[in-house]
Design an enzyme around this catalytic site. Sequence first.
Site, PDB file in Angstrom:
ATOM      1  N   ASP A 144      85.638  -1.977  54.809  1.00  0.00           N
ATOM      2  CA  ASP A 144      85.284  -0.594  55.093  1.00  0.00           C
ATOM      3  C   ASP A 144      86.317   0.347  54.473  1.00  0.00           C
ATOM      4  OD1 ASP A 144      83.620   1.323  56.625  1.00  0.00           O
ATOM      5  OD2 ASP A 144      85.456   1.629  57.785  1.00  0.00           O
ATOM      6  N   GLU A 196      84.177  -0.926  49.995  1.00  0.00           N
ATOM      7  CA  GLU A 196      83.386   0.307  50.059  1.00  0.00           C
ATOM      8  C   GLU A 196      84.078   1.364  49.213  1.00  0.00           C
ATOM      9  OE1 GLU A 196      81.712   3.698  53.172  1.00  0.00           O
ATOM     10  OE2 GLU A 196      83.326   2.357  53.788  1.00  0.00           O
TER      11      GLU A 196
END
Length: 620
Positions: free
Chosen positions: A340, A369
């Site tokens: 993330d 990400e």
Amino acid sequence: MQFVPFNSRDIKHKSKFGSIASNESLRLCVLMPRSFSCNRVTLVCHPDGKEHFCKDLFWCGMNGENEEWWDITLSLETGLYFYHFTYETPFGTGNIFLRSSGCGEFAPDGKEWQLTVFDESYKTPDWIKGGIMYQIFPDRFNIGKGDIKNVPNDRIIHQSTKEEPVWQPNEHGKILNNDYFGGNLKGIEEKLPYIASLGVSVIYLNPIFEAHSNHRYNTADYSKIDPLLGSEKDFRALCRSAEKHNIKIILDGVFSHTGSDSIYFNREQRYNSAGAFNSEAGPYKDWFTFEADGKYKSWWGIDTLPETNEENDSFIEYVAGKNGIAKKWLDAGAYGYRLDVADELPDKFIDAFTKAVKSINGDYLVIGEVWEDASNKFSHGGRRRYLLGEQLDSVMNYPFANAILTFVRYGVAENFMESVVSICENYPKCALDCMMNHIGTHDTARVLTSVIFDEIEHKPRNIQATYKLTGSDYEKAKALLKTASVLQYTLPGFPSLYYGDEAGMQGGGDPFNRGFFPWGEEDKDLLEWYQALGKIRNSLSCLKDGIFKPYSAMLSCVAYTRESENEKIFVIANMNPHEIDYYLPEEFKYKNELLTDTVTSDFVKIKPYGTAIIKSVFSS
């Protein structure tokens, strides 16, 4: 036609398209008009973060009677390079800069070309190439049989899966994200045959660790499965069952922040632990950054998400150490992680995390990400090196997602192709082949909605709540989605399907994009489309690591090929509101069109907002 002295996308000018490996030989050739009486051409190269260097090219022959070639062969160390050319004539000096689409021009100043030089040892997992990912938001997918124990009593459980996620603030004006539908790991395991019917080879799970919100991005305990989802035993069982369907599981690694309501921070004092908020002497104090006034650094200023100090050795050891969190869940059956907000993680952390994962199994996948071009991303105080080797295998491919969705909405073919080719040019091929090609995720509006209502996720929630496609709008959205999915499934990288998109789920941004899967009420036409598309993709070897070549991009229509050793496909997408006849290259005449299972003639008819995939088999 404007004279082009250098084109980085033409092997006559640059001996290899795109990036190169360290120590790999590369030849650059500049074409100059004979009338310039040029006596010197020089490469001016800027290694990122270092002093520039210059190297003279050599005159190497004529191109007809009026043009001449100058060339240089070089090899470079790992890194990112930017370059242009200068030249000298009896009449003065000049420069050659990038104009557009790889083509250069004579100009006093301008943009430079980018050259990505990746480590020659850089390898990415082969198993994901050619595969299909299915992304699941665990609370909203399926409720499995069995008892769920030790669920905190401050969670609100929906009484029906047909209810809308809570989106209105409470009486205190806050949105707590504490409403749950009860989807769990056993529910996912029970639906593995369904997921396999979509041709899926990997499931990406949004966070499953203990946390006190339905999205679970505010981790409370990395070492435990959230009790509403089940247990570690349930997770291990899911991974074993998935492997029987030739499906691997990867997890969401959320390490840039934890929850304030966690064993690590413990602001809400839910846990009997020496959390950083309450204890100066506890083991977690240095994992967070506190100010003199007692305030602390939080993710994007959200006080329930205290930001971790990802360069702290103790924190790194906890996550990526010999017996750390990363290893624990890989040992339990996971096959990798999606990191993330990777652009908010420092290199020190990513280096340690990837090293820890790969030391266990080099085939484990690490995806980051990143919302922009990851080859030249600048964040965390410097240029990032995600795709140069020893860091990420790949990233979420937002540039492709934006290109696809913008094309199906507005039909500007030239912009679509430029966006795609630019990424292909900048990324190492081993990374390009395992890019996560999504067109909808938990962070974006549902694709069926967004192809019609662009930017809907940025509108007020009370307005988003009223959007519902019906009738002709719904049918048009389906047609656009089908075209978008063909592009998604045939471009370099692997497609990532967000749960329920294949069932016709609608919705704007969070939480409207996180409804419960409509079991028994799926759009059968869309579901059959995705099942058929999955079979087509899995049948084509050229989609594993085949070369991408643009063919045409004009008049709201794009075409390109994917080519491997003995197989080639021709993909056409027509975003005109009318049918077109597309006249085919010789090698694709009288061949099989895979979406309709029909044979082409010397042309193929493509319906409004429609597509075609034509296959040719040949000998190398």
